[in-house]
Each structure stands twice: as C-alpha cells, then as structure tokens.
Scaffold this motif. Structure first.
Motif: not given
Length: 219
Positions: A77-100
């Motif tokens: 989840q950490k690439t060292g690029d702030a924008t990419k990290d934000a994309v990955l964080a919200d991508s993970a939350l998208s998955v969690n939202a479906v499971d919730e």
C-alpha cells in the motif's frame, strides 16, 4: 478461495451486462470469492474496525466495520508517491465497503456508494444482493497483493491487484455453518479497476473486471 460468489466475477458480469473485487464470477462456488468469504453478517458477532489503508480519515468519510471473524489484509500500500498511495488507500476502502455491505446484509450502506460509483457501484450492489438472497456472508482472511497503479492526469487512475481467498470461507448467515472448501487455483483472482477522483478528493472505483484463477496471481 472458499468464499462467496466472487465479487469480481459479479462485477465483470455487471460491466459486461449491467452487473459487478473482488471484488470478484458471481455464483462461482469454487474456492474463490464466488463462493468466497462471507463472514458473520447478522450473526451477532461483535464488530471490529476494518483494516484500512491510510486514507485521509476526515469526518465526512464513513467508518467501515467488520465482524470480529472476518478480515481483509492489503499489502503493497505504500509506493512513496503521495497520489498513488491515496489511490491505493481508497481502492482498499472500496473493497472493504462492499464486504461491509455483505456483513450488514444491506445494499444501501453509506460506504458502498461513497467509495464506488458508476458500473462498479451497480455491479457491487448486484454482488452483495447475491449474498443476501443466498442467506450467506463470509468469514476468515482475504489477502490482497501485487498492486500496480497507473495515473492518468490529475483525477484518473487504474489499479491492478491480486487476491488470495484461500483462507476466507462462505458462512451461512442463519446457521453459522462455514463451507471450508479446498484451496485451488480459483482461490486466486486478478483484478483490473478504474478510479476517478471526485470533487471531495475521494478516489472512487468506477469499474472492475476480474479474472479468477489467473496465473499471474498464483503462488
């Protein structure tokens, strides 16, 4: 995996025919999410905070909770690029939202439509509804790994990643019975997703296509 009707597969159907990883072959009863993880939704199990990448934790973002017997683990989840990290964080939350939504047995949760939109939301709703109609949820641990992020301008991105559903299983919501199927190549799913940054700064998942059993995700 031994989980639910793969969220991704369901998503592929939605994108291809107005349907939904996942998520990740709906109705797929093989070792993957199609029959995958579905943990204690409506089982009365106590909920604990869902694993979440370091997404900006502002007050307007809905909190996502999981039952104590279910967990998603997101690697890389950490690439060292702030924008990419934000994309990955919200991508993970998208998955969690479906499971919730699966755990809640409700396709109208706040997080589901907050982190997913367009075809992805449409297919996710269809995917969650399959669990609800089947009286199922999931339990166990699903691992997401091998993330690759590509940025397209300031507000569009694509993310590919794999899931390992070998330790997550379908669970009957009423009886609590868990279907511990054998791990097979279908326990691994390749996801291709598209995201767009909205006016609130949230990277919403707009489209999802999955490929269960893809060799790129095999150990």
């Amino acid at each position: 995996m031994n989980r639910r009707p793969t969220l991704l597969a369901a998503i592929t159907l939605t994108a291809a025919a107005a349907l939904t990883l996942s998520a990740c072959g709906s109705g797929d009863s093989s070792n993957g999410k199609g029959n995958d993880k579905m943990a204690g939704v409506g089982t009365g199990s106590r909920k604990s905070p869902s694993p979440r990448a370091d997404a900006s934790d502002s007050d307007d973002r809905p909190k996502i909770t999981f039952p104590s017997d279910a967990k998603n683990v997101f690697e890389d989840q950490k690439t060292g690029d702030a924008t990419k990290d934000a994309v990955l964080a919200d991508s993970a939350l998208s998955v969690n939202a479906v499971d919730e939504a699966i755990f809640e047995g409700n396709t109208d949760t706040k997080a589901l439509g907050f982190y997913n939109t367009g075809k992805a939301l449409e297919s996710s709703i269809t995917f969650v509804q399959q669990y609800i109609d089947g009286g199922d949820t999931w339990t166990g641990v699903t691992r997401y790994f091998d993330y690759k992020v590509t940025l397209s301008g300031a507000d569009k991105a694509s993310v590919t990643y794999c899931s390992d559903e070998g330790k997550s299983y379908i669970k009957n919501r009423k009886t609590g019975k868990v279907d511990r199927s054998t791990v097979t190549t279908d326990s691994y799913v390749l996801y291709n997703t598209s995201l767009t940054k909205n006016d609130k700064g949230v990277w919403q998942t707009t489209d999802i296509v999955s490929n269960r059993g893809n060799k790129a995700c095999q150990p």
